[in-house]
Scaffold this motif. Structure first.
Motif, PDB file in Angstrom:
ATOM      1  N   ILE A  48      33.998  -9.226  -9.053  1.00 56.02           N
ATOM      2  CA  ILE A  48      35.137  -8.330  -9.258  1.00 56.02           C
ATOM      3  C   ILE A  48      35.014  -7.618 -10.605  1.00 56.02           C
ATOM      4  N   ALA A  49      34.575  -8.356 -11.624  1.00 54.62           N
ATOM      5  CA  ALA A  49      34.374  -7.738 -12.945  1.00 54.62           C
ATOM      6  C   ALA A  49      33.338  -6.618 -12.871  1.00 54.62           C
ATOM      7  N   ILE A  50      32.253  -6.848 -12.154  1.00 59.04           N
ATOM      8  CA  ILE A  50      31.215  -5.825 -12.009  1.00 59.04           C
ATOM      9  C   ILE A  50      31.761  -4.616 -11.251  1.00 59.04           C
ATOM     10  N   ALA A  51      32.547  -4.862 -10.192  1.00 56.39           N
ATOM     11  CA  ALA A  51      33.127  -3.755  -9.422  1.00 56.39           C
ATOM     12  C   ALA A  51      34.063  -2.923 -10.287  1.00 56.39           C
ATOM     13  N   ILE A  52      34.829  -3.570 -11.167  1.00 62.84           N
ATOM     14  CA  ILE A  52      35.726  -2.833 -12.056  1.00 62.84           C
ATOM     15  C   ILE A  52      34.913  -1.960 -13.014  1.00 62.84           C
ATOM     16  N   VAL A  53      33.795  -2.476 -13.499  1.00 65.08           N
ATOM     17  CA  VAL A  53      32.926  -1.685 -14.375  1.00 65.08           C
ATOM     18  C   VAL A  53      32.411  -0.454 -13.640  1.00 65.08           C
ATOM     19  N   VAL A  54      32.001  -0.623 -12.388  1.00 63.45           N
ATOM     20  CA  VAL A  54      31.490   0.507 -11.597  1.00 63.45           C
ATOM     21  C   VAL A  54      32.569   1.577 -11.443  1.00 63.45           C
ATOM     22  N   LEU A  55      33.775   1.167 -11.072  1.00 62.45           N
ATOM     23  CA  LEU A  55      34.859   2.130 -10.896  1.00 62.45           C
ATOM     24  C   LEU A  55      35.203   2.832 -12.208  1.00 62.45           C
ATOM     25  N   THR A  56      35.168   2.084 -13.315  1.00 63.56           N
ATOM     26  CA  THR A  56      35.499   2.684 -14.610  1.00 63.56           C
ATOM     27  C   THR A  56      34.436   3.693 -15.023  1.00 63.56           C
ATOM     28  N   VAL A  57      33.168   3.389 -14.789  1.00 63.52           N
ATOM     29  CA  VAL A  57      32.099   4.329 -15.130  1.00 63.52           C
ATOM     30  C   VAL A  57      32.212   5.603 -14.288  1.00 63.52           C
ATOM     31  N   MET A  58      32.537   5.453 -13.016  1.00 59.71           N
ATOM     32  CA  MET A  58      32.717   6.622 -12.163  1.00 59.71           C
ATOM     33  C   MET A  58      33.892   7.475 -12.651  1.00 59.71           C
ATOM     34  N   GLY A  59      34.995   6.823 -13.032  1.00 61.12           N
ATOM     35  CA  GLY A  59      36.123   7.571 -13.568  1.00 61.12           C
ATOM     36  C   GLY A  59      35.785   8.255 -14.880  1.00 61.12           C
ATOM     37  N   PHE A  60      34.991   7.597 -15.712  1.00 63.30           N
ATOM     38  CA  PHE A  60      34.570   8.192 -16.984  1.00 63.30           C
ATOM     39  C   PHE A  60      33.704   9.428 -16.747  1.00 63.30           C
ATOM     40  N   SER A  61      32.823   9.361 -15.759  1.00 66.47           N
ATOM     41  CA  SER A  61      31.958  10.507 -15.467  1.00 66.47           C
ATOM     42  C   SER A  61      32.765  11.709 -14.992  1.00 66.47           C
ATOM     43  N   VAL A  62      33.814  11.460 -14.215  1.00 61.31           N
ATOM     44  CA  VAL A  62      34.686  12.560 -13.789  1.00 61.31           C
ATOM     45  C   VAL A  62      35.459  13.116 -14.985  1.00 61.31           C
ATOM     46  N   MET A  63      35.884  12.225 -15.881  1.00 60.23           N
ATOM     47  CA  MET A  63      36.671  12.647 -17.039  1.00 60.23           C
ATOM     48  C   MET A  63      35.876  13.574 -17.952  1.00 60.23           C
ATOM     49  N   GLY A  92      33.545  15.568 -16.957  1.00 64.52           N
ATOM     50  CA  GLY A  92      33.173  16.785 -16.242  1.00 64.52           C
ATOM     51  C   GLY A  92      31.892  16.726 -15.444  1.00 64.52           C
ATOM     52  N   TRP A  93      31.373  15.536 -15.173  1.00 64.27           N
ATOM     53  CA  TRP A  93      30.153  15.449 -14.367  1.00 64.27           C
ATOM     54  C   TRP A  93      30.463  15.741 -12.911  1.00 64.27           C
ATOM     55  N   LYS A  94      29.526  16.410 -12.254  1.00 65.87           N
ATOM     56  CA  LYS A  94      29.573  16.606 -10.813  1.00 65.87           C
ATOM     57  C   LYS A  94      28.513  15.721 -10.170  1.00 65.87           C
ATOM     58  N   LEU A  95      28.811  15.239  -8.970  1.00 67.05           N
ATOM     59  CA  LEU A  95      27.882  14.328  -8.315  1.00 67.05           C
ATOM     60  C   LEU A  95      26.627  15.062  -7.905  1.00 67.05           C
ATOM     61  N   GLY A  96      25.519  14.676  -8.497  1.00 63.26           N
ATOM     62  CA  GLY A  96      24.211  15.202  -8.147  1.00 63.26           C
ATOM     63  C   GLY A  96      23.225  14.072  -7.985  1.00 63.26           C
ATOM     64  N   MET A  97      21.941  14.418  -7.945  1.00 61.93           N
ATOM     65  CA  MET A  97      20.918  13.404  -7.760  1.00 61.93           C
ATOM     66  C   MET A  97      20.915  12.395  -8.907  1.00 61.93           C
ATOM     67  N   LEU A  98      20.989  12.885 -10.145  1.00 66.90           N
ATOM     68  CA  LEU A  98      20.952  11.999 -11.303  1.00 66.90           C
ATOM     69  C   LEU A  98      22.196  11.118 -11.364  1.00 66.90           C
ATOM     70  N   GLU A  99      23.375  11.705 -11.123  1.00 71.23           N
ATOM     71  CA  GLU A  99      24.606  10.923 -11.166  1.00 71.23           C
ATOM     72  C   GLU A  99      24.611   9.850 -10.090  1.00 71.23           C
ATOM     73  N   ARG A 133      19.831  12.950 -21.540  1.00 71.91           N
ATOM     74  CA  ARG A 133      21.170  12.902 -22.134  1.00 71.91           C
ATOM     75  C   ARG A 133      22.161  12.195 -21.217  1.00 71.91           C
ATOM     76  N   LYS A 134      22.166  12.555 -19.942  1.00 76.85           N
ATOM     77  CA  LYS A 134      23.083  11.909 -19.004  1.00 76.85           C
ATOM     78  C   LYS A 134      22.731  10.441 -18.799  1.00 76.85           C
ATOM     79  N   PHE A 135      21.447  10.147 -18.775  1.00 80.02           N
ATOM     80  CA  PHE A 135      21.045   8.747 -18.607  1.00 80.02           C
ATOM     81  C   PHE A 135      21.509   7.917 -19.801  1.00 80.02           C
ATOM     82  N   GLY A 136      21.390   8.454 -21.005  1.00 76.98           N
ATOM     83  CA  GLY A 136      21.842   7.740 -22.198  1.00 76.98           C
ATOM     84  C   GLY A 136      23.338   7.533 -22.202  1.00 76.98           C
ATOM     85  N   ILE A 137      24.092   8.566 -21.834  1.00 75.98           N
ATOM     86  CA  ILE A 137      25.552   8.438 -21.782  1.00 75.98           C
ATOM     87  C   ILE A 137      25.963   7.418 -20.733  1.00 75.98           C
ATOM     88  N   GLY A 138      25.316   7.481 -19.562  1.00 73.77           N
ATOM     89  CA  GLY A 138      25.638   6.533 -18.507  1.00 73.77           C
ATOM     90  C   GLY A 138      25.321   5.103 -18.899  1.00 73.77           C
TER      91      GLY A 138
END
Length: 414
Positions: A225-240, A242-249, A317-322
């Motif tokens: 559950i802790a890992i799933a929360i991290v995944v959801l938070t990272v996805m929300g951060f990427s939207v915040m 301004g990332w758009k879903l592409g191959m790298l994302e 850059r995106k890989f480092g931020i992620g």
């Protein structure tokens, strides 16, 4: 098909009616309608010229009826209009429409404005352009629905037009394409599906591995559950940001469970191996023995990924931020969320211990009993005395004869 097989003079009315029908205002097809949203096509432009009541110079006396009736007349008039005239805005027709007429050079003849179409220049296909009222950033599901609407128009509705009825065999290569448009919608749909399927598979494998490593299903569930929360938070951060879903994302999102499992796995193992018997004692021991190593490892990774914030290449850059966001959030949820849950609901004794449960199950299957049996609350029945059966043969102690061994007062001595 080659020029003579195409017979475009007789099929021109159908092509013109296709263009006129396609550019009609339609909320379903997302077309704005004339005059702002019109089809750009050499056939339609030629049609407007020969049917105009105030035409430009027309030395060949071109008319629409004569052009569609005779191939030579159509070719002569079309080539003249293409290379000699301008549109209403003063744009040369050849420069405006040349990318929509795809021809093949025959022999040594060079394709120039003076021989757009002729005996040695073979047109392979014609194109018509129409801009829709939506961008390629349109909603994915609505975009795929829009694609199906245009497919329905191209495969069914077009051939119901008066000039196109019975022409389907003569225009076998008619199709719709976009740039990039509909392809982008389907690519995005595949990326979304692949990202979520990858995350789902990663979480399932993380749960299985954590449960096996700690021998405790409760620890496996809480850590997952802790890992799933991290995944959801990272996805929300990427939207915040301004990332758009592409191959790298999509790749980064699939990697998040693998990068975030490390810290919570170490803490779960530390809790499981703690010598204390109560929850809070085991959490203190877990943080004291494993917490320092977890924090040190996280800060080293955070420092390394911070240098990837500055490259000009978008991938790094995106890989480092992620990576920075994943490691930071993993450390945060491991130290605070996981530790807090363990202090409140952490397993004690044999709770969730899969090895203990398996051993107990094996003993049950073999017909054995647990090492410690609880005392039964059911009274043990009294066996009848020898010499008879039933209640008649049972006598009270007062009915027994005096013992041979008695004291001076006649009391039995045991």
């Amino acid at each position: 098909p080659v020029f003579k097989e195409f017979a475009w003079h007789s099929n021109a009315p159908c092509m013109v009616e296709m263009c006129l029908d396609a550019q009609k205002h339609s909320t379903q097809r997302k077309t704005g309608g004339p005059p702002e949203w019109t089809v750009q096509s050499p056939i339609l432009g030629f049609y407007y010229w020969v049917t105009s009541t105030n035409p430009q110079p027309n030395p060949h006396n071109c008319t629409w009826a004569a052009a569609i009736a005779d191939e030579v007349v159509f070719t002569t008039c079309f080539v003249y209009w293409m290379i000699s005239l301008n549109d209403e805005a003063g744009n040369w027709n050849y420069a405006k429409y040349k990318h929509l007429v795809w021809s093949e050079e025959a022999g040594d003849v060079e394709l120039t404005p003076n021989n757009v179409i002729g005996d040695n220049i073979v047109p392979r296909f014609l194109m018509a352009e129409l801009k829709l009222t939506v961008e390629f950033t349109y909603d994915i599901d609505l975009g795929m629905t829009l694609f199906n609407v245009w497919e329905q128009w191209a495969k069914v509705d077009v051939w119901k037009l008066p000039s196109c009825q019975g022409k389907q065999d003569q225009l076998p290569f008619f199709h719709i394409t976009t740039n990039p448009g509909f392809n982008y919608f389907f690519v995005q749909d595949r990326l979304v599906n692949e990202a979520f399927s990858g995350i789902r598979l990663s979480l399932i494998l993380a749960f299985v591995i954590l449960t096996i490593a700690t021998h405790n299903i409760v620890l496996g569930i809480v850590a997952t559950i802790a890992i799933a929360i991290v995944v959801l938070t990272v996805m929300g951060f990427s939207v915040m940001i301004g990332w758009k879903l592409g191959m790298l994302e999509s790749i980064i999102f699939v990697m998040v469970p693998g990068m975030s499992v490390d810290y919570v796995a170490h803490l779960a193992e530390g809790y499981n191996n703690a010598h204390a018997t109560d929850r809070k004692g085991r959490v203190k021991e877990m943080l004291g023995h494993v917490g320092v190593s977890v924090v040190s490892g996280a800060f080293s990774t955070l420092g390394a990924s911070a240098f990837l914030f500055f490259p000009s290449i978008d991938f790094f850059r995106k890989f480092g931020i992620g990576m920075f966001a994943t490691i930071g959030l993993s450390l945060l949820f491991a130290l605070f969320y996981f530790s807090a849950i363990m202090a409140i609901l952490g397993p004690q004794g044999h709770t969730g211990d899969i090895l203990y449960l398996l051993k107990k199950l094996v003993r049950k299957c073999k017909g054995g009993s647990d090492p410690v049996q609880p005392k039964s609350s059911t009274p043990t029945p009294v066996e009848p005395l020898p010499g008879g059966a039933g209640m008649d043969s049972m006598r009270s102690i007062g009915d027994l004869p005096p013992s041979d061994t008695a004291d001076a007062n006649g009391n039995s001595v045991v």
